[in-house]
Scaffold this motif. Structure first.
Motif, PDB file in Angstrom:
ATOM      1  N   ARG A  33       0.852  -1.193   0.000  1.00 37.55           N
ATOM      2  CA  ARG A  33       0.000   0.000   0.000  1.00 37.55           C
ATOM      3  C   ARG A  33       0.884   1.238   0.000  1.00 37.55           C
ATOM      4  NH1 ARG A  33      -2.952  -0.174   5.353  1.00 37.55           N
ATOM      5  NH2 ARG A  33      -0.982  -1.135   5.966  1.00 37.55           N
ATOM      6  N   ARG A  92      -4.142   7.020  -3.034  1.00 34.03           N
ATOM      7  CA  ARG A  92      -3.629   5.827  -2.354  1.00 34.03           C
ATOM      8  C   ARG A  92      -3.857   4.629  -3.254  1.00 34.03           C
ATOM      9  NH1 ARG A  92      -3.622   6.238   4.174  1.00 34.03           N
ATOM     10  NH2 ARG A  92      -2.826   8.376   4.243  1.00 34.03           N
ATOM     11  N   LEU A 143      -6.884   0.960   2.819  1.00 33.58           N
ATOM     12  CA  LEU A 143      -5.952   2.049   2.550  1.00 33.58           C
ATOM     13  C   LEU A 143      -6.044   3.109   3.631  1.00 33.58           C
ATOM     14  CD1 LEU A 143      -6.501   2.382  -1.312  1.00 33.58           C
ATOM     15  CD2 LEU A 143      -4.529   1.385  -0.131  1.00 33.58           C
TER      16      LEU A 143
END
Length: 289
Positions: A36, A102, A141
């Motif tokens: 991530r 993200r 996220l």
């Protein structure tokens, strides 16, 4: 028109990059097979490149523009971006206000168990408007400094596969059990032998298939070739070493590349920027945090 997802979307997300350098990337501590990041950019960010993972993310602020499958795509705050493995794309900010997003990078191997023996879902447009899909992504996220719980990841992947299947252009085709087993054996062998050249005959011996049949089955299961899978795992190792601050020349050799020039070429093909540029974005963000 305001190009901002809104303050309610940031609840629980953290503001890791808010006061950092104008251009930056922050990575999260994640389990194997997942990555991530949060990224902030002005102007063009990434040259054309392709990686063997899904790239699934949410635009948080600004307009994200990228070339994908022969067309220019635009993603506004709250929209979901879905890039299939091994598809060429670039990326950057579409307006002067810059871009914040993200992104989740997910290895296909983590998805196969959720798919019940079918092939990976393909979302052709690259940009999806779906509030439920967006909410699912934002649940993972969230604060990048927070590690994801194993049980959470299991449930998240199941929900994510449902969202991808809902937006796939056609029903997924089944993968034969023999093909999947052979591809999995090859993947495990490659993962265990990242530090040295692997010959085709070795994979034939491990899987019981000739090299051409194996290549077809491997691509059907993981949307990439055995060779490219091996290179990408070496590059992922290199990125971890960059984050740890190791010298690039040393990384090139330890990650399994013939020299730094070879490392630089492969890195840019996979990620759209050089190892040096990646290092400056990662460490610049850390210094500003």
């Amino acid at each position: 028109m305001s190009h901002d997802l809104g303050s309610q979307a940031f609840e629980g997300l953290g503001r890791l990059c808010a006061d950092a350098a104008e251009n930056c990337i922050i990575s999260a501590p994640d389990p194997a097979g997942m990555e991530r990041i949060e990224a902030r950019f002005h102007g063009s960010a990434f040259d054309p490149h392709r990686h063997d993972t899904y790239a699934i993310g949410v635009t948080l602020r600004g307009v994200q523009t990228f070339r994908y499958r022969g067309a220019t795509r635009l993603s506004l705050p709250g929209q979901v971006i879905v890039l299939h493995p091994d598809e060429l794309h670039d990326g950057g900010a579409g307006t002067e206000e810059g871009l914040r997003y993200r992104m989740l990078y997910l290895e296909p191997s983590l998805m196969l168990d959720c798919l019940g023996g079918t092939a990976l879902p393909f979302v052709g447009d690259g940009v999806v408007t779906d509030d439920a899909f967006c909410a699912t992504l934002l649940s993972a996220l969230g604060p990048l400094e927070q590690e994801l719980d194993e049980l959470f990841v299991d449930d998240f992947l199941a929900q994510l596969m449902q969202s991808l299947a809902r937006h796939a252009g056609q029903p997924a085709k089944p993968i034969a059990g023999t093909a999947r087993r052979a591809a999995t054996l090859a993947r495990e062998y490659l993962t265990e032998n990242l530090d040295r050249p692997v010959r085709s005959g070795e994979l034939e011996a491990v899987t019981g298939l000739d090299r051409y049949a194996l290549s077809r089955h491997f691509r059907a299961a993981f949307s990439t070739s055995p060779h490219r899978f091996l290179v990408m795992r070496r590059l992922q190792r290199a990125r971890r070493m960059i984050a740890a601050g190791e010298p690039l020349a040393q990384i090139a050799i330890e990650a399994g590349f013939s020299d730094q020039s070879h490392f630089n070429r492969q890195f840019k093909k996979a990620f759209g920027l050089t190892p040096g540029r990646w290092s400056s974005l990662i460490h610049g963000a850390a210094a500003a945090a």
